[in-house]
Design a protein around this motif. Structure first.
Motif, short mmCIF file in Angstrom:
data_model
loop_
_atom_site.label_atom_id
_atom_site.label_comp_id
_atom_site.label_asym_id
_atom_site.label_seq_id
_atom_site.Cartn_x
_atom_site.Cartn_y
_atom_site.Cartn_z
N TYR A 37 37.50 46.08 47.55
CA TYR A 37 38.89 45.92 47.96
C TYR A 37 39.48 47.29 48.25
O TYR A 37 39.37 48.20 47.44
N GLU A 38 40.08 47.43 49.44
CA GLU A 38 40.47 48.76 49.93
C GLU A 38 41.79 49.29 49.38
O GLU A 38 42.06 50.47 49.47
N GLY A 39 42.63 48.41 48.82
CA GLY A 39 43.88 48.89 48.22
C GLY A 39 44.94 49.28 49.24
O GLY A 39 44.78 49.06 50.45
N ILE A 40 46.02 49.92 48.75
CA ILE A 40 47.16 50.20 49.64
C ILE A 40 46.92 51.38 50.57
O ILE A 40 47.62 51.55 51.54
N SER A 84 40.67 43.80 52.75
CA SER A 84 41.97 44.43 52.50
C SER A 84 42.62 43.65 51.37
O SER A 84 42.36 42.47 51.18
N GLY A 85 43.45 44.33 50.60
CA GLY A 85 44.09 43.69 49.46
C GLY A 85 44.10 44.63 48.28
O GLY A 85 43.33 45.59 48.23
N SER A 86 45.00 44.38 47.34
CA SER A 86 45.14 45.24 46.17
C SER A 86 44.90 44.45 44.90
O SER A 86 45.23 43.27 44.81
N ILE A 87 44.33 45.14 43.93
CA ILE A 87 44.11 44.53 42.62
C ILE A 87 45.43 44.60 41.85
O ILE A 87 46.02 45.66 41.73
N THR A 88 45.88 43.45 41.34
CA THR A 88 47.16 43.45 40.65
C THR A 88 47.02 43.30 39.14
O THR A 88 47.93 43.58 38.39
N LYS A 89 45.83 42.86 38.68
CA LYS A 89 45.63 42.68 37.25
C LYS A 89 44.14 42.65 36.94
O LYS A 89 43.36 42.11 37.73
N VAL A 114 35.28 51.42 39.40
CA VAL A 114 36.67 51.82 39.61
C VAL A 114 36.67 53.14 40.38
O VAL A 114 36.17 54.15 39.89
N SER A 115 37.20 53.11 41.60
CA SER A 115 37.30 54.34 42.40
C SER A 115 38.68 54.39 43.06
O SER A 115 38.80 54.54 44.27
N THR A 116 39.71 54.24 42.20
CA THR A 116 41.08 54.12 42.71
C THR A 116 41.71 55.48 43.02
O THR A 116 42.84 55.55 43.48
N GLY A 117 40.99 56.58 42.72
CA GLY A 117 41.46 57.90 43.15
C GLY A 117 42.63 58.45 42.36
O GLY A 117 43.01 57.95 41.30
#
Length: 311
Positions: A37-40, A84-89, A114-117
């Motif tokens: 999931y690519e996040g915002i 595309s989309g973000s993890i919310t929980k 986890v590679s959320t930067g």
């Protein structure tokens, strides 16, 4: 959450910078069908830089967004499922891990990377946003080269700011350090290095009121001293070194984090405090923060994850 909205996957990768895409490349080649999931901010921090000259394999340099597009394409070609989309929980209390996407869909994952930067901290000035990538930068090692023999400023008074200032001093004609306090917070050794460097001028008790510029980019900065007096400096580059903020809010209380919020990993591995959860890239790296080290740690996370799943 409705069962028809639940999907099961072997590996879920959260985040899409060099770490996430590299992990996806390796896991795809291992036939583990990774879902990412690519996040915002698809592509991460590199999408905000222009020219990247220090990534191996590009003798002429490469555009940051282009480099990320290449990595993304490579992961996709090898079979990664990029969404595309973000993890919310997230719920990491048991395996499979429960992960919620955009507050709607649920995924059950056997393992997680986890590679959320991390996000560079900015002052929050409109003028700073306006010239971001046109003279305003949060990475001296990435962008310093473009300011050879020019005058630049570094904001901050800690170790990172001193390090960036001395690095820039070796390239630039003059480096101003803009420091809010009447002293430097950096270690003694770093302070001495700054004061020994002839072309660094430290401006104590100054705040930046505005970054000045034209259509070509940054031309100066308007500073305000704590006594209310103003001063304008002529510069071509404005570098922020006031820290980074790891994007780990989702994992607070579930993964072991350090004092600054970075994910703690075991030794030279990518293993976190929860078995089956691996961390890669800037989210676990307060020190190097380069595209190449993030990519390398994405490879490490993929290999650790593969071994975990085969076991």
């Amino acid at each position: 959450m409705e069962n028809n909205q639940t999907e099961e996957v072997k590996v879920l990768i959260i985040g899409s910078g060099p770490a996430g895409y590299t992990a996806a490349i390796y896991l795809s080649r291992a036939n583990l069908a990774p879902v990412l999931y690519e996040g915002i901010e698809p592509g991460g921090q590199l999408t905000t830089t222009t020219e990247v000259e220090n990534f191996p394999g590009f003798p002429e340099g490469v555009d940051g967004p282009q480099l990320m597009a290449n990595m993304r394409q490579q992961a996709e070609r090898l079979g990664a499922d990029l969404r595309s989309g973000s993890i919310t929980k997230v719920d990491l209390s048991e395996r499979p891990f429960r992960v919620e996407i955009d507050g709607e869909k649920e995924i059950l994952a056997q393992s997680l990377i986890v590679s959320t930067g991390a996000t560079a901290k900015y002052l929050g000035l409109p003028s700073e946003t306006k010239f971001r990538g046109q003279g305003v930068s949060a990475c001296a090692t990435c962008d310093g080269f473009f300011y050879r023999k020019k005058d630049v400023a570094v904001v901050g008074g800690g170790d990172t700011a001193c390090e960036e200032a001395t690095y820039l001093a070796s390239l630039c004609r003059k480096v101003y350090m803009i420091v809010r306090k009447p002293f430097l917070r950096a270690s003694k050794a770093m302070q001495e290095r700054v004061f020994r460097t002839e072309n660094i001028e430290v401006l104590f008790e100054y705040n930046t009121a505005e970054v000045l510029g034209d259509e070509q980019g940054v031309t100066g900065a308007r500073l305000v001293k704590t006594d209310g007096s103003e001063r304008t400096i002529d510069i071509a580059g404005f570098f922020l070194a006031i820290g980074h903020h790891p994007n780990t809010e989702l994992f607070a209380g579930q993964l072991e984090l350090d004092e600054e919020g970075y994910i703690r990993v075991e030794g030279n591995t990518s293993k976190t405090s929860v078995e089956g959860v691996f961390a890669a890239g800037d989210v676990k790296d307060p020190h190097y923060r380069q595209a190449i080290t993030a990519a390398g740690s994405g490879c490490i996370a993929a290999l650790d994850c593969e071994r975990f799943l085969l076991r």
